[in-house]
Every structure is written in structure tokens, then in C-alpha cells.
Design a protein around this motif. Structure first.
Motif, mmCIF file in Angstrom:
data_model
loop_
_atom_site.group_PDB
_atom_site.id
_atom_site.type_symbol
_atom_site.label_atom_id
_atom_site.label_comp_id
_atom_site.label_asym_id
_atom_site.label_seq_id
_atom_site.Cartn_x
_atom_site.Cartn_y
_atom_site.Cartn_z
ATOM 1 N N ALA A 190 15.366 2.711 3.163
ATOM 2 C CA ALA A 190 15.549 3.436 4.422
ATOM 3 C C ALA A 190 14.249 3.456 5.215
ATOM 4 C CB ALA A 190 16.023 4.862 4.136
ATOM 5 N N SER A 191 13.123 3.632 4.510
ATOM 6 C CA SER A 191 11.832 3.640 5.202
ATOM 7 C C SER A 191 11.457 2.251 5.694
ATOM 8 C CB SER A 191 10.747 4.176 4.265
ATOM 9 O OG SER A 191 10.500 3.289 3.186
ATOM 10 N N PHE A 221 0.826 -1.209 0.000
ATOM 11 C CA PHE A 221 0.000 0.000 0.000
ATOM 12 C C PHE A 221 0.858 1.256 0.000
ATOM 13 C CE2 PHE A 221 -2.383 3.332 2.247
ATOM 14 C CZ PHE A 221 -3.526 3.386 1.455
ATOM 15 N N GLY A 222 1.906 1.264 0.821
ATOM 16 C CA GLY A 222 2.765 2.437 0.904
ATOM 17 C C GLY A 222 3.503 2.704 -0.391
ATOM 18 N N LEU A 223 3.943 1.632 -1.066
ATOM 19 C CA LEU A 223 4.663 1.801 -2.325
ATOM 20 C C LEU A 223 3.744 2.385 -3.401
ATOM 21 C CD1 LEU A 223 7.294 1.400 -3.857
ATOM 22 C CD2 LEU A 223 6.587 -0.937 -4.356
ATOM 23 N N PHE A 254 3.131 4.790 6.801
ATOM 24 C CA PHE A 254 3.380 6.217 6.572
ATOM 25 C C PHE A 254 4.837 6.505 6.197
ATOM 26 C CE2 PHE A 254 4.359 10.534 8.042
ATOM 27 C CZ PHE A 254 3.441 11.263 7.311
ATOM 28 N N PRO A 255 5.845 5.975 6.895
ATOM 29 C CA PRO A 255 7.229 6.252 6.473
ATOM 30 C C PRO A 255 7.513 5.784 5.052
ATOM 31 C CG PRO A 255 7.194 5.271 8.655
ATOM 32 C CD PRO A 255 5.807 5.137 8.115
ATOM 33 N N ASN A 267 8.767 8.464 2.146
ATOM 34 C CA ASN A 267 10.096 8.308 1.548
ATOM 35 C C ASN A 267 10.022 8.021 0.056
ATOM 36 O OD1 ASN A 267 12.623 8.071 3.596
ATOM 37 N ND2 ASN A 267 10.740 7.548 4.645
ATOM 38 N N VAL A 268 9.078 7.185 -0.368
ATOM 39 C CA VAL A 268 8.944 6.923 -1.805
ATOM 40 C C VAL A 268 8.533 8.192 -2.529
ATOM 41 C CG1 VAL A 268 7.627 5.657 -3.542
ATOM 42 C CG2 VAL A 268 8.442 4.479 -1.499
#
Length: 258
Positions: free
Chosen positions: A181-182, A77-79, A135-136, A140-141
Motif C-alpha cells: 500500500a505504501s 532504506f524504508g524497509l 517516509f510512507p 506503513n512497515v
């Protein structure tokens, strides 16, 4: 100092730092005669971990599974959301304030709501691990995509590249170090989310075991649970770092790759 000696020293430093901390902890407990109920000695904690390894392993595996599922969902989801936010200034201006507002909400406050909606079990822990760790990854992406140099965009456009090609051939590789990193931050947050859910209202996992041990004033088992969480977090962090080294090796030029 040769490269080999430096590499060996880099490998040994975390172990030396951990050993120093544990020795100082042990000496402080002996010198100041700290009661076990307040802070058990590390040797006592390791003794409990050995004696109750089967129980700890069972509860740790439950926490690990829920954390891993939530973490994988957060990556996916974050990506996707990070790519959307970083690629479009309209999506960025529309969603970023909402993401900030959502991240500002204490996640422990969501656990009782999840308990009402989903009941007690593994699912609230999975969702808590997900919401606290995605969230991170998004930020970051999105940052990696949004910080492509204008000169690079101009060069790509002069070569006939479309916006999609600029995004996939320049933006995505540029965002890879940001992504990993995230991930190293998000994986530790995922464990925090799982344990919070298990502690607040769960009936399984290492958080539930620690809560039960605390109710019996069994601080040694409680600290053994903390040590177990730390070990799982370090292993997951190391796995992310290993994948990072293999997939973004170009980002570590000039460094000694262990």
C-alpha cells in the motif's frame, strides 16, 4: 451480474472515466473558446505527443531512470528502517519524532541545497525522489509490525518462538499489505520529487522540458509533459499493484482478482 461481466466492467471503468473527462475537457475548450495558451484541447495535446514523441521519450526516459533509482533506494532504506522502528519500541520512540520532523520539511526547499552540494544533474533528482518517497514506506512497515495482536505474540511464545521468529514469521507477512500500500503511494511521490528537482534547477528530464516549454508559452508541450508524467505514474502504480496481487494474494480473499 456475473463474475465475468463484473470483471470486464472493473477493467473498463478507468478507461470510461478517463474518456469522459477528456471529452468534457474538449467540449469546454470548444464551447468557451479557451485560448490554447491557457488550456489546450486534449486533441491538440495528443497531436503534440505524436509529433514530438521522440523528444518526449528522451526526456521521459531520463525522468523515469532517476525516479526508478530513487524509488528503489527508498524501498531498501524504508524497509530496513521500518523493520527496525516496528520491531523495537526504543527505536520507535527515538526515531519516529525525527522522521515526522523531516517529513514536515517541504522537499522543494531541499532542492537548492542539493544543487549547492551536488551540482546540476541527475543526482539531485535521484535524492529528491528518494527523500520524498521513503517516509510512507517506513510508516506503513512499522505499523504492520507494531500492530501484531498480543494474543498472537502470546501464542507464538507459548510455542517456543523467539522474538526474531515472531518478527519474521508473523510480523513480516502481516506487514506485506502495508508495504505494498505504501509503495503505490511512494511511487507517485517519487515522480513528484524528480520533476520538482528538474523544474527547480535541473538540466534534463521532463520537468526541464516543461519549464523550457512554459518559458516559450508553449502550453501544448507543457501539458504533453504532464500527460507523460501521468502515464509513467500509472504504469509504475500498475506494476506495484500487479506484484502486490502476486505476493499478497491471501489478502484479497473474496475479491475478484483481475
Amino acid at each position: 451480474m456475473s463474475d465475468t461481466q463484473r470483471r470486464l466492467l472493473l477493467i473498463a471503468m478507468p478507461w470510461l472515466a478517463m474518456a469522459t473527462l477528456l471529452i468534457l475537457w474538449e467540449l469546454a475548450c470548444i464551447v468557451f473558446q479557451v485560448p490554447e495558451i491557457l488550456a489546450p484541447k486534449p486533441t491538440r495535446i495528443f497531436e503534440v505527443m505524436v509529433l514530438r514523441w521522440d523528444i518526449l521519450l528522451k526526456f521521459c526516459m531520463e525522468t523515469f531512470v532517476t525516479t526508478a533509482i530513487g524509488f528503489v533506494l527508498a524501498i531498501g532504506f524504508g524497509l530496513l528502517l521500518g523493520l527496525a522502528v516496528g520491531a523495537s519500541p526504543f527505536i520507535y520512540s527515538g526515531l519516529y519524532p525525527l522522521l515526522i520532523a523531516f517529513n514536515a520539511v517541504p522537499k522543494v526547499a531541499l532542492v537548492p541545497i542539493l544543487m549547492i552540494w551536488l551540482g546540476v544533474g541527475a543526482l539531485p533528482a535521484v535524492i529528491t525522489a528518494f527523500v520524498i518517497s521513503f517516509f510512507p514506506i517506513v510508516v506503513n512497515v512499522a505499523t504492520g509490525l507494531a500492530t501484531i495482536e498480543p494474543e498472537m505474540r502470546d501464542v507464538m511464545r507459548s510455542l517456543g518462538a523467539s522474538q526474531w521468529e515472531i518478527l519474521t514469521k508473523v510480523g513480516v507477512p502481516r506487514a506485506m499489505p502495508y508495504l505494498f500500500a505504501s509503495l503505490k503511494v511512494a511511487v507517485t511521490l517519487a515522480f513528484i520529487g524528480s520533476v520538482i528537482s528538474e523544474t527547480v534547477g535541473g538540466n534534463r528530464g521532463i520537468g526541464f522540458l516543461m519549464l523550457s516549454a512554459g518559458a516559450r508559452n508553449d502550453s501544448a508541450t507543457t501539458f504533453a509533459g504532464l500527460f507523460s508524467i501521468a502515464i509513467m505514474g500509472v504504469l509504475m502504480y500498475a506494476a506495484c499493484a500487479l506484484v502486490e496481487r502476486r505476493m499478497t494474494r491471501w489478502a484479497f480473499r473474496g475479491e475478484i482478482v483481475t
